[in-house]
Each structure stands twice: as C-alpha cells, then as structure tokens.
Design a protein around this motif. Structure first.
Motif, PDB file in Angstrom:
ATOM      1  N   UNK A 166       0.834  -1.215   0.000  1.00 59.91           N
ATOM      2  CA  UNK A 166       0.000   0.000   0.000  1.00 59.91           C
ATOM      3  C   UNK A 166       0.865   1.260   0.000  1.00 59.91           C
ATOM      4  N   UNK A 167       0.235   2.369  -0.307  1.00 58.45           N
ATOM      5  CA  UNK A 167       0.916   3.653  -0.195  1.00 58.45           C
ATOM      6  C   UNK A 167       1.080   4.012   1.275  1.00 58.45           C
ATOM      7  N   UNK A 168       1.951   4.965   1.534  1.00 62.68           N
ATOM      8  CA  UNK A 168       2.084   5.520   2.886  1.00 62.68           C
ATOM      9  C   UNK A 168       1.019   6.595   3.023  1.00 62.68           C
ATOM     10  N   UNK A 169       0.056   6.358   3.936  1.00 64.29           N
ATOM     11  CA  UNK A 169      -1.187   7.117   3.916  1.00 64.29           C
ATOM     12  C   UNK A 169      -1.804   6.883   2.532  1.00 64.29           C
ATOM     13  N   UNK A 170      -2.897   7.513   2.220  1.00 59.60           N
ATOM     14  CA  UNK A 170      -3.524   7.247   0.930  1.00 59.60           C
ATOM     15  C   UNK A 170      -4.433   8.393   0.544  1.00 59.60           C
ATOM     16  N   UNK A 173     -11.277   8.689  -2.692  1.00 63.73           N
ATOM     17  CA  UNK A 173     -11.808   8.933  -4.036  1.00 63.73           C
ATOM     18  C   UNK A 173     -11.952  10.421  -4.350  1.00 63.73           C
ATOM     19  N   UNK A 174     -11.850  11.254  -3.324  1.00 70.52           N
ATOM     20  CA  UNK A 174     -11.897  12.694  -3.562  1.00 70.52           C
ATOM     21  C   UNK A 174     -10.490  13.280  -3.702  1.00 70.52           C
ATOM     22  N   UNK A 175      -9.478  12.411  -3.609  1.00 75.72           N
ATOM     23  CA  UNK A 175      -8.104  12.876  -3.693  1.00 75.72           C
ATOM     24  C   UNK A 175      -7.589  13.456  -2.398  1.00 75.72           C
ATOM     25  N   UNK A 176      -8.227  13.156  -1.269  1.00 74.73           N
ATOM     26  CA  UNK A 176      -7.840  13.708   0.018  1.00 74.73           C
ATOM     27  C   UNK A 176      -6.990  12.705   0.781  1.00 74.73           C
ATOM     28  N   UNK A 177      -6.027  13.213   1.559  1.00 72.15           N
ATOM     29  CA  UNK A 177      -5.148  12.343   2.320  1.00 72.15           C
ATOM     30  C   UNK A 177      -5.862  11.803   3.549  1.00 72.15           C
ATOM     31  N   UNK A 178      -5.844  10.495   3.701  1.00 70.90           N
ATOM     32  CA  UNK A 178      -6.373   9.830   4.888  1.00 70.90           C
ATOM     33  C   UNK A 178      -5.328   8.827   5.357  1.00 70.90           C
ATOM     34  N   UNK A 179      -5.386   8.499   6.645  1.00 71.15           N
ATOM     35  CA  UNK A 179      -4.379   7.613   7.214  1.00 71.15           C
ATOM     36  C   UNK A 179      -4.702   6.148   6.992  1.00 71.15           C
ATOM     37  N   UNK A 180      -3.666   5.315   7.017  1.00 69.96           N
ATOM     38  CA  UNK A 180      -3.864   3.861   6.985  1.00 69.96           C
ATOM     39  C   UNK A 180      -2.910   3.161   7.946  1.00 69.96           C
ATOM     40  N   UNK A 181      -2.533   3.876   9.009  1.00 63.63           N
ATOM     41  CA  UNK A 181      -1.640   3.337  10.034  1.00 63.63           C
ATOM     42  C   UNK A 181      -2.440   2.807  11.207  1.00 63.63           C
ATOM     43  N   UNK A 182      -1.949   1.751  11.841  1.00 64.38           N
ATOM     44  CA  UNK A 182      -2.619   1.192  13.003  1.00 64.38           C
ATOM     45  C   UNK A 182      -2.620   2.190  14.161  1.00 64.38           C
ATOM     46  N   UNK A 183      -3.568   2.031  15.048  1.00 63.22           N
ATOM     47  CA  UNK A 183      -3.669   2.928  16.197  1.00 63.22           C
ATOM     48  C   UNK A 183      -2.582   2.637  17.220  1.00 63.22           C
ATOM     49  N   UNK A 184      -2.293   1.357  17.419  1.00 59.03           N
ATOM     50  CA  UNK A 184      -1.328   0.939  18.432  1.00 59.03           C
ATOM     51  C   UNK A 184      -0.092   0.340  17.776  1.00 59.03           C
ATOM     52  N   UNK A 185       1.016   0.388  18.505  1.00 58.79           N
ATOM     53  CA  UNK A 185       2.253  -0.195  18.014  1.00 58.79           C
ATOM     54  C   UNK A 185       2.188  -1.715  18.139  1.00 58.79           C
ATOM     55  N   UNK A 186       2.685  -2.401  17.133  1.00 59.83           N
ATOM     56  CA  UNK A 186       2.775  -3.856  17.171  1.00 59.83           C
ATOM     57  C   UNK A 186       4.210  -4.267  17.385  1.00 59.83           C
ATOM     58  N   UNK A 187       4.677  -4.297  18.636  1.00 58.63           N
ATOM     59  CA  UNK A 187       6.077  -4.588  18.909  1.00 58.63           C
ATOM     60  C   UNK A 187       6.912  -3.329  18.825  1.00 58.63           C
ATOM     61  N   UNK A 188       7.834  -3.294  17.871  1.00 50.01           N
ATOM     62  CA  UNK A 188       8.768  -2.169  17.776  1.00 50.01           C
ATOM     63  C   UNK A 188       8.307  -1.079  16.817  1.00 50.01           C
ATOM     64  N   UNK A 190       4.611   0.686  14.424  1.00 45.48           N
ATOM     65  CA  UNK A 190       3.233   0.612  13.968  1.00 45.48           C
ATOM     66  C   UNK A 190       3.178  -0.275  12.727  1.00 45.48           C
ATOM     67  N   UNK A 191       1.973  -0.687  12.367  1.00 46.49           N
ATOM     68  CA  UNK A 191       1.747  -1.428  11.133  1.00 46.49           C
ATOM     69  C   UNK A 191       0.648  -0.738  10.338  1.00 46.49           C
ATOM     70  N   UNK A 192       0.345  -1.260   9.169  1.00 44.40           N
ATOM     71  CA  UNK A 192      -0.852  -0.842   8.456  1.00 44.40           C
ATOM     72  C   UNK A 192      -2.072  -1.395   9.207  1.00 44.40           C
ATOM     73  N   UNK A 193      -3.262  -0.875   8.840  1.00 44.00           N
ATOM     74  CA  UNK A 193      -4.481  -1.418   9.417  1.00 44.00           C
ATOM     75  C   UNK A 193      -5.190  -0.480  10.358  1.00 44.00           C
ATOM     76  N   UNK A 194      -5.413   0.747   9.957  1.00 46.69           N
ATOM     77  CA  UNK A 194      -6.128   1.711  10.781  1.00 46.69           C
ATOM     78  C   UNK A 194      -6.389   2.966   9.981  1.00 46.69           C
ATOM     79  N   UNK A 195      -6.719   4.043  10.677  1.00 46.14           N
ATOM     80  CA  UNK A 195      -7.021   5.319  10.012  1.00 46.14           C
ATOM     81  C   UNK A 195      -6.118   6.448  10.496  1.00 46.14           C
TER      82      UNK A 195
END
Length: 679
Positions: A166-170, A173-188, A190-195
């Motif tokens: 995936x892209x970093x953030x994304x 459909x309106x061309x606006x930046x939205x997040x795609x990072x997880x809310x919590x850290x997974x170990x060391x 963050x991961x994908x899987x959130x807003x």
C-alpha cells in the motif's frame, strides 16, 4: 558534536603515519542450513588501498583492500613466508584508523565484500599474485532489499503479511489524504491497518523493523543491527502521502521519507553493532518561518566545521568554488486550488444565484409534448433532461460580490480576493463536511455513533414544500433526497442537478393543469431551491518568502515549488449546513471559516527551502597528508575557511572523505581529501 576547528596545533609537528587496521568477520554455516557471523579479527595480511565515505543517500561508501600471496614478507615478519590465495566471499570488513591523539583506533568504515579482482604473476612452480577486494558500505544493503509486502494489524486476529504494497497514507476517491496506520504499536513499530496518519518517522521505524533488520535463530536482532539517529526527530513533523508502486527498495523508500527538498538527507554510518541511518540537515541555521503568529522551525545542523588554513603542516592543498546559482529573490510554494463551500439560492429568495439552465423554447416544447402518451415522450426524450432540473449560477454571476473569491495573501493568510474568472466552471462531487457532524458550531459536533470513519457529504439541496403531506398549514423546507429528488452536480457549471421521478414535479407555479395534459402533477417549485455546494477557487493555497536584501540574487528570479498534497477548504459566512425540525435553515454564521488549512505543511517545506536557496554555497576540496580519522565530520556543515584576515563562507555539508595511498610506497604517499557539495 558541536563545532570542530581544523587548525594549527600546539605541537606544530605533522602527525606520525600509522597503518590502517583491517578486521574481518567471516560467515560460516553447517549442513542444517544455519549460518552465523564470527567476531571481527585483525588481519595483518590485508592492506587498505583506498577508501571513500559519502554523506549522501545516493552514493555508496566503499573501500578497496589488497592481499599479496606467494612468497611474501610483511613489515612484521622476519623472513619471507608462503601465503596462498584467499576467499573472503561474504565476509564483513571493518577499517579503523589510529587516533592521532593516542587513543584507541577509531572505526571509519564497515562493509561487506562485493567483488574481487586478481593480478597473477606466478609460474609453473608456485602461485603468486595480488588480490584486490572491493567492499561496499551499508547503503548497498538497503539498495538490495526489495519491499513488496506489508504487515497489517487485524486487531484481535493478530498481524498478517499481505502480498501487496500500500501507499504511505492514501488518497480517497476525492483525492484527500487519509491515514492507513494502526492505532497501536505492534512490537517495535506501527503497522498498516487503521485510520491514523503515518509520520515519516513512524514509517522509517516500520521499514527497519519489518524489512531491514534481520533476526537470528533465537529471535534477537542479528548482525548488522540497524538504528535511527542524527536529526531524525524532524521526520516526526512530516505527514504526506507516498505512492510506493508495486515494489520499492529500502533505499528508495528512505529517499522519499527523508526528502532533500525539505533540506534533509541521510547517510548510513557504522556503529558498534551495525549501522545507523543518520539524518542530517543541509543548513547550519535554525530556519524559522511564521504565518499568522504560528512559527515553524526547521532545525539546523548542529555539527559545524571551521577550517583555519594558516599554520597547518598537514593541510597541503585547498581549492574553492563559491556558487551563487542557487540563490533567488523570491520563493513561492503553491498547493492545490482552494475549495470554497457556500450556498446558492433560487429566485424565490430574492438572491437569484441559482437560476434555470434551460431555454424558454425548450420548456414550451416540454409542455406541448404530444404523442399517445405525452408523459412518456417527456421522460424518454434526452433533450428535455435539463428542464426544471438543472439549476446553476447566472452567466454573469459576480460570485456574490466576490465572496466566493478566496485567496492567500503573501503572508500566508486566507483572505477574500478580487481576481476570478466566470467561464470555466465545475461543481465538486462533495462538500467539505463530514456526515453526522453539526457544522453550525466550531468545532463541529460529532453526532455519529460508529467507529467507522465518516464520509464526506455530497452537494446538499433543500426545497420549499408549500403543502407538506399531513401538515398543509405548515409550509417548510425539506431535504430534496428525502422527498425523492436526487441531488447531483453539473460537471461544467456551478450549481445542482435535481433528478425527480418526472421533470415537472418541480414545476409548481409554472404549470397549468387545465391547459397541459399530464397524469402527473407538480409538487415543488424549482425557484424555491437552496443548494450548498463546493467549488474550486481560481487561486491556490500558497506561501511566499521575499528573500532579504542581503541574500538576494538581484535578478528578479522566483523559485516556485508545487506541493499537490497541500489543501485549504473554507466555508463562507451564512452557509446553510442543514435544516432544523421546523424546516428552518441552519446556518454557519461565524464569518469566513477554515475547515482545513495545510499552511503548516508548506511552512515546514519553506523553512527547508530558505536554508538551501538563500545562501551562497561553496564547493571546497581540502587535501591533507596522512590518513587522519575524519569520518565523524561527514554530514557536518563546513562554515568558513580562514587564512590571514580573509574569511570565506562555505556553508555546505561535507559530502565526501576519501583516503588514498594508504598502502605506502615512496611514490604513493597517504593522503585524505575532504569535499563539500550541494544537495
């Protein structure tokens, strides 16, 4: 590190030459497929031929080492010994140089053997020759790591590795930046899987933890261990959308996370346990830039070098070239066109900013439609599509006294402007208001009852219902969508397109049932429509810096940088945002309102550009006798070179340090060349 002064010493004696120290860590394995790296051990049979270290994300540090085999006598040997050719495939090489002040040797380079060449001059009785091994630094490893997968946090279901990148953030459909990072850290990391939005620092941690750092059989970080250092905290303030494509190398991703255009770069430096990704600023000064009382600071490089030319026996040559080509009189950063949200009114309300976009002749043809079924003729004929349904701003509309004409002044402040055009029009498919939020107050009240991120609203329209069903004596505004009238946008105009089950459903007060045959009867009057829409202003979000007189290029030059992710959305005063339970307009009445303003993003970029393009910068090349350990100066800013009463400004980062002649010989005296360069 602070400021380092390269100048005359108290003892006034050149440094005594001492040879480099080369250590080798070999790789071993067993039949089970396990492998490991042995500890570094000094190898006195290896000679350093040359070495180059580079403070750049685009050039790999490297060294060349030599091994002589056959009948060989080393300086430490009492007699000739017979040595066989060697294989160093896969080995790690560490090069240290003696401390001229008498301390422990100082590590300058760590790398892995990349290639070998051989000059053979033995005969039929014995083998002899010289092997030369090329060794490359840590950046080469990053260039060889390809990332094509991603780790997703699936909540209670754990973490999964998916087979796409995936892209970093994304962009939605309106061309606006939205997040795609997880809310919590997974170990060391963050991961994908959130807003949540990724910062560049967040993603740098994620990249290293998941794709760069190796893990040994016990689950611990393997050699080399990777860390983040230098001025990496600057990356915590940068949030952008980065398209990584189908795959990208770790080095390519780092180049996007640490962009030179922000006045930053990185290098890979050796540590006791492996490598550090060292971030450094390309300017020595803290660059402050204020907008409307808010100040953004691009932190300057704290490590500087001053060179004093006179009285140095080791500094044998200095060459300078000062460049003014990177200077400008003005710097301007521009982003997307400003989104303006406001309300248009039908003729009934006395404003007439929403008028019919069909001709009187076409309306007459619609009314007089014939055939066996006139209503079917009206519905099935494309030429009647606009009648009673297409409403837009007048051709000579002045944007409500230029109220919709929004721009940024030279100080980065949103203001009502004066310049606009009236011929090229487009209504956006969305308005900058989230579903479920009350925008009559600031900040808007969140009335949603879900964890799902709300969508943006589509163009809004209301129509006056003169005789509401079941409540004939209480005329009121109703939402068009709620009474079977779909609201969409005209692509080449400012306004709305209302799709009713039959066009003349919107022709109340414009339709005579006694004179026009139809089985359908009008219910609403198109002149009583109110529509809240969004359009793009003719101006863009922008930030301007007039360069101070003493730093100008004096040629009228303007640097313009485009940032197509920077946006500004505004809502005009008196914009209708909803209707209440009585069918009355609910408005925003607090003046011109900024719903989104990415001027801070442009401010950070401007701070980096000021540091890079408002100073003359020098290319310096300094040659020293000997093989002094100067790797710690890479990435530092060489500020000045002084001789006598002359002080020459350089203000450029030290980008390379190269050693040559390190294998000795009368015609091959060891020396160090230090260079500065431009980003």
């Amino acid at each position: 590190m602070g400021t380092t002064i390269i100048g005359p010493r108290a003892d006034d004696v050149p440094y005594e030459y001492a040879p480099p120290i080369i250590e080798v860590a070999s790789i071993e394995g067993d039949d089970s497929g396990d492998w490991w790296i042995n500890d570094f051990e000094v190898d006195e049979d290896l000679e350093l031929v040359s070495m180059g270290l580079y403070a750049s994300s685009s050039q790999v540090s490297q060294c060349s080492i030599r091994y002589r085999y056959g009948q060989v006598k080393q300086p430490s040997d009492g007699d000739f010994v017979t040595l066989s050719a060697r294989s160093l495939e896969g080995s790690w090489i560490r090069v240290s140089l003696p401390d001229p002040n008498g301390g422990d040797p100082i590590v300058q380079f760590i790398g892995r053997l990349d290639s070998e060449s051989r000059n053979m001059f033995g005969d039929q009785d014995y083998a002899a020759g010289i092997q030369e091994f090329q060794v490359t630094g840590g950046l080469k490893i990053l260039q060889k790591i390809t990332v094509r997968q991603a780790y997703f946090d699936n909540g209670n279901l754990g973490t999964s590795l998916v087979g796409w990148l995936p892209s970093i953030n994304k962009k939605d459909r309106r061309g606006l930046m939205v997040g795609n990072r997880s809310k919590d850290r997974g170990g060391t990391s963050y991961n994908y899987g959130g807003t949540d939005l990724w910062t560049h620092y967040d993603y740098l941690e994620y990249l290293i933890a998941n794709f760069v750092q190796g893990i040994d059989g016990s689950g611990l970080p393997a050699w080399p261990q990777w860390t983040i250092g230098g001025q990496a905290d600057i990356l915590k303030n940068i949030k952008t959308t980065i398209d990584l494509g189908e795959s990208a190398t770790a080095a390519q991703i780092l180049g996007k996370l640490i962009p030179v255009r922000y006045g930053l770069d990185y290098m890979v430096t050796p540590t006791d346990t492996g490598f550090e990704i060292t971030v450094f600023a390309l300017s020595k000064d803290n660059i402050d830039f204020s907008v409307d009382g808010e100040t953004q600071t691009m932190t300057g490089n704290p490590n500087t070098v001053e060179v004093q030319r006179v009285g140095q026996h080791d500094l044998i040559d200095v060459k300078l070239a000062v460049s003014y080509e990177k200077k400008y009189d003005k710097i301007e950063i521009v982003g997307k066109r400003i989104v303006v949200c406001g309300t248009l009114y039908g003729e009934y309300y006395g404003v007439a900013s929403l008028v019919p976009k069909w001709s009187n002749d076409l309306e007459s043809q619609y009314k007089s439609a014939g055939g066996d079924d006139p209503d079917a003729t009206r519905k099935n004929s494309d030429k009647f599509r606009n009648v009673y349904q297409y409403l837009g701003a007048p051709e000579n509309w002045d944007l409500d006294g230029k109220a919709w004409c929004i721009e940024f002044d030279d100080n980065g402040k949103v203001v009502q402007g004066t310049n606009f055009q009236n011929s090229i029009r487009e209504t956006l498919s969305w308005v900058p208001m989230k579903e479920g939020f009350d925008y009559s107050v600031d900040p808007p009240i969140d009335n949603t009852e879900t964890d799902m991120p709300p969508d943006m609203k589509h163009p809004l329209a209301w129509i006056y219902d003169e005789q509401p069903v079941g409540n004939y004596d209480n005329p009121r505004l109703v939402k068009c969508d709620a009474v079977g009238i779909h609201v969409s946008r005209p692509y080449n105009d400012w306004g709305v397109f209302l799709s009713a089950s039959f066009n003349h459903k919107l022709a109340l007060n414009h339709w005579n049932n006694d004179e026009i045959y139809s089985s359908e009867y009008p219910e609403y009057d198109y002149t009583m429509v109110i529509a809240t829409i969004a359009i793009e202003s003719d101006q863009r979000i922008r930030l301007v810096k007039n360069v101070p007189y003493e730093a100008m290029a004096y040629d009228g030059s303007v640097m313009r940088v485009f940032d197509n992710e920077a946006e500004c959305w505004v809502m005009l005063d008196q914009t209708v945002v909803d209707i209440d339970e009585n069918g009355e307009q609910v408005k925003w009445t607090g003046g011109l309102r900024e719903l989104r303003n990415d001027i801070d993003r442009l401010t950070l970029l401007m701070a980096g550009l000021i540091g890079r393009y408002t100073y003359e910068r020098g290319r310096a090349s300094l040659t020293f006798k000997g093989i002094l350990p100067r790797a710690d100066l890479l990435g530092s800013i060489m500020t000045t070179i002084t001789q006598g009463g002359e002080v020459i400004d350089i203000n450029a980062p030290i980008t390379s340090i190269e050693w040559s002649g390190t294998s000795g010989g009368k015609s091959n005296s060891p020396q160090l060349v230090m260079k500065t360069g431009y980003a």
